[in-house]
Design a protein around this motif. Structure first.
Motif, mmCIF file in Angstrom:
data_model
loop_
_atom_site.group_PDB
_atom_site.id
_atom_site.type_symbol
_atom_site.label_atom_id
_atom_site.label_comp_id
_atom_site.label_asym_id
_atom_site.label_seq_id
_atom_site.Cartn_x
_atom_site.Cartn_y
_atom_site.Cartn_z
ATOM 1 N N UNK A 138 -20.599 -0.740 -5.294
ATOM 2 C CA UNK A 138 -20.386 -0.524 -6.732
ATOM 3 C C UNK A 138 -21.423 -1.253 -7.574
ATOM 4 N N UNK A 139 -21.636 -0.736 -8.770
ATOM 5 C CA UNK A 139 -22.574 -1.367 -9.705
ATOM 6 C C UNK A 139 -21.838 -2.168 -10.778
ATOM 7 N N UNK A 140 -20.519 -2.012 -10.828
ATOM 8 C CA UNK A 140 -19.733 -2.668 -11.872
ATOM 9 C C UNK A 140 -18.845 -3.785 -11.314
ATOM 10 N N UNK A 141 -19.269 -4.388 -10.220
ATOM 11 C CA UNK A 141 -18.496 -5.486 -9.626
ATOM 12 C C UNK A 141 -19.452 -6.524 -9.052
ATOM 13 N N UNK A 142 -19.024 -7.773 -9.064
ATOM 14 C CA UNK A 142 -19.830 -8.860 -8.509
ATOM 15 C C UNK A 142 -19.435 -9.200 -7.077
ATOM 16 N N UNK A 143 -18.296 -8.709 -6.646
ATOM 17 C CA UNK A 143 -17.834 -8.983 -5.290
ATOM 18 C C UNK A 143 -16.824 -7.934 -4.847
ATOM 19 N N UNK A 144 -16.661 -7.841 -3.535
ATOM 20 C CA UNK A 144 -15.656 -6.962 -2.940
ATOM 21 C C UNK A 144 -14.727 -7.817 -2.088
ATOM 22 N N UNK A 145 -13.432 -7.612 -2.240
ATOM 23 C CA UNK A 145 -12.441 -8.381 -1.494
ATOM 24 C C UNK A 145 -11.818 -7.496 -0.420
ATOM 25 N N UNK A 146 -11.899 -7.968 0.808
ATOM 26 C CA UNK A 146 -11.302 -7.272 1.943
ATOM 27 C C UNK A 146 -10.104 -8.096 2.442
ATOM 28 N N UNK A 147 -9.060 -7.414 2.860
ATOM 29 C CA UNK A 147 -7.905 -8.108 3.412
ATOM 30 C C UNK A 147 -7.872 -7.878 4.924
ATOM 31 N N UNK A 148 -7.768 -8.970 5.675
ATOM 32 C CA UNK A 148 -7.856 -8.879 7.136
ATOM 33 C C UNK A 148 -6.586 -9.403 7.801
ATOM 34 N N UNK A 149 -6.217 -8.757 8.896
ATOM 35 C CA UNK A 149 -5.063 -9.190 9.691
ATOM 36 C C UNK A 149 -5.547 -9.442 11.118
ATOM 37 N N UNK A 150 -5.369 -10.657 11.578
ATOM 38 C CA UNK A 150 -5.817 -11.091 12.902
ATOM 39 C C UNK A 150 -4.602 -11.231 13.821
ATOM 40 N N UNK A 151 -4.656 -10.538 14.960
ATOM 41 C CA UNK A 151 -3.524 -10.553 15.894
ATOM 42 C C UNK A 151 -3.942 -11.160 17.233
ATOM 43 N N UNK A 152 -3.078 -12.030 17.765
ATOM 44 C CA UNK A 152 -3.326 -12.689 19.049
ATOM 45 C C UNK A 152 -2.500 -12.043 20.157
ATOM 46 N N UNK A 153 -2.895 -12.325 21.402
ATOM 47 C CA UNK A 153 -2.183 -11.717 22.529
ATOM 48 C C UNK A 153 -0.794 -12.308 22.755
ATOM 49 N N UNK A 154 -0.452 -13.378 22.047
ATOM 50 C CA UNK A 154 0.910 -13.928 22.131
ATOM 51 C C UNK A 154 1.772 -13.409 20.981
ATOM 52 N N UNK A 178 -17.006 -10.446 -0.157
ATOM 53 C CA UNK A 178 -18.429 -10.142 -0.086
ATOM 54 C C UNK A 178 -19.038 -10.269 -1.480
ATOM 55 N N UNK A 179 -19.995 -11.187 -1.626
ATOM 56 C CA UNK A 179 -20.685 -11.362 -2.893
ATOM 57 C C UNK A 179 -21.829 -10.342 -2.999
ATOM 58 N N UNK A 180 -21.909 -9.667 -4.139
ATOM 59 C CA UNK A 180 -22.937 -8.658 -4.347
ATOM 60 C C UNK A 180 -24.084 -9.238 -5.168
ATOM 61 N N UNK A 181 -25.293 -8.887 -4.776
ATOM 62 C CA UNK A 181 -26.473 -9.353 -5.500
ATOM 63 C C UNK A 181 -26.886 -8.307 -6.532
ATOM 64 N N UNK A 182 -27.863 -8.657 -7.362
ATOM 65 C CA UNK A 182 -28.328 -7.751 -8.409
ATOM 66 C C UNK A 182 -28.889 -6.470 -7.809
ATOM 67 N N UNK A 183 -28.778 -5.393 -8.558
ATOM 68 C CA UNK A 183 -29.265 -4.094 -8.087
ATOM 69 C C UNK A 183 -30.772 -4.124 -7.911
#
Length: 245
Positions: A138-154, A178-183
């Motif tokens: 995107x050009x109208x955002x300074x960062x993107x936020x991702x949500x992560x789920x980490x699962x273990x074998x137990x 994720x921080x976005x740099x200038x275009x």
């Protein structure tokens, strides 16, 4: 010696305290670009997943992609020992990408370990990177936020879903951001493109200069040969005149 030993002990204790305090801040799922992630362009990013457990292996990572700034192009790089599944969802508002209307975007990527025994998943004391090509950013955002789920074998699950609030301390389970740099001028966000073009122009100029230098050298060489031949001929004629006289 005693003073030095005490100083060494104090220093070691200080270092240990820093490591113990700092370790939790780094032991979470994060995302970083390989190079730059410029607004309006494309980038390859790495989701870095450390194993926080001493007695279990990470066997699955699920990353939810932002819905407020959907990404139409998401391509995971194959990772040995892992299977990647890309999930797409319909967009409430279609996107336009390279003149084409996009009605769906990637909403989630799930990596699942396919190995067996000690070769399955991320073992204690190790981390794994999951590279993904994404765009158009995107050009109208300074960062993107991702949500992560980490699962273990137990069967333990850690949800890295808490966004970082500006001016506040990092949450216990921060979401990868994720921080976005200038275009850039390059629509594909390839920061090295201009440098490559400059390199090509410089190489071409160098080639032209080299070609011109070679031509000049050849002409001078031919002239030198001609002058030398003329000198030899003059010497021969002069010798004959002296003999005849």
């Amino acid at each position: 010696m005693k003073k030095m030993s005490r100083a060494a002990l104090v220093g070691a204790a200080a270092v240990s305290s820093v490591v113990l305090v700092s370790a939790p801040a780094f032991a979470h799922v994060s995302v970083q670009p390989e190079g730059t992630a410029a607004k309006g362009g494309y980038a390859v990013v790495d989701f870095k997943v450390p194993n926080e457990r001493d007695d279990a292996a990470t066997t699955q990572l699920e990353v939810a992609f932002p819905t407020d700034h959907p990404l139409a192009s998401v391509m995971p790089e194959p990772v040995p020992g892992w299977k990647a599944v890309v999930t797409k969802s319909k967009l409430d508002k279609p996107l336009t990408l390279h003149g084409e209307k996009i009605t769906e975007a990637v909403s989630k990527v799930t990596w699942t370990a396919t190995g067996s025994g000690d070769a399955k998943g991320i073992q204690p004391g190790y981390f794994q990177k999951f590279p993904v090509s994404i765009g158009q950013l995107p050009t109208d955002a300074d960062q993107l936020v991702f949500k992560a789920i980490q699962t273990y074998d137990n069967k333990q699950v850690v949800r890295w879903i808490e966004p970082q609030q500006k001016g506040q301390e990092e949450p216990e389970n921060p979401a990868p951001t994720l921080e976005l740099s200038a275009a850039t001028d390059d629509e594909h966000g390839a920061s090295g493109a201009s440098a490559t073009d400059d390199h090509k122009e410089t190489a071409a100029a160098s080639s032209d200069t080299s070609s011109g230098s070679d031509t000049t050298a050849r002409v001078l060489g031919i002239v030198g040969i001609a002058v030398g031949a003329a000198g030899v001929a003059f010497g021969v004629l002069a010798g004959r005149r002296r003999t005849n006289s």
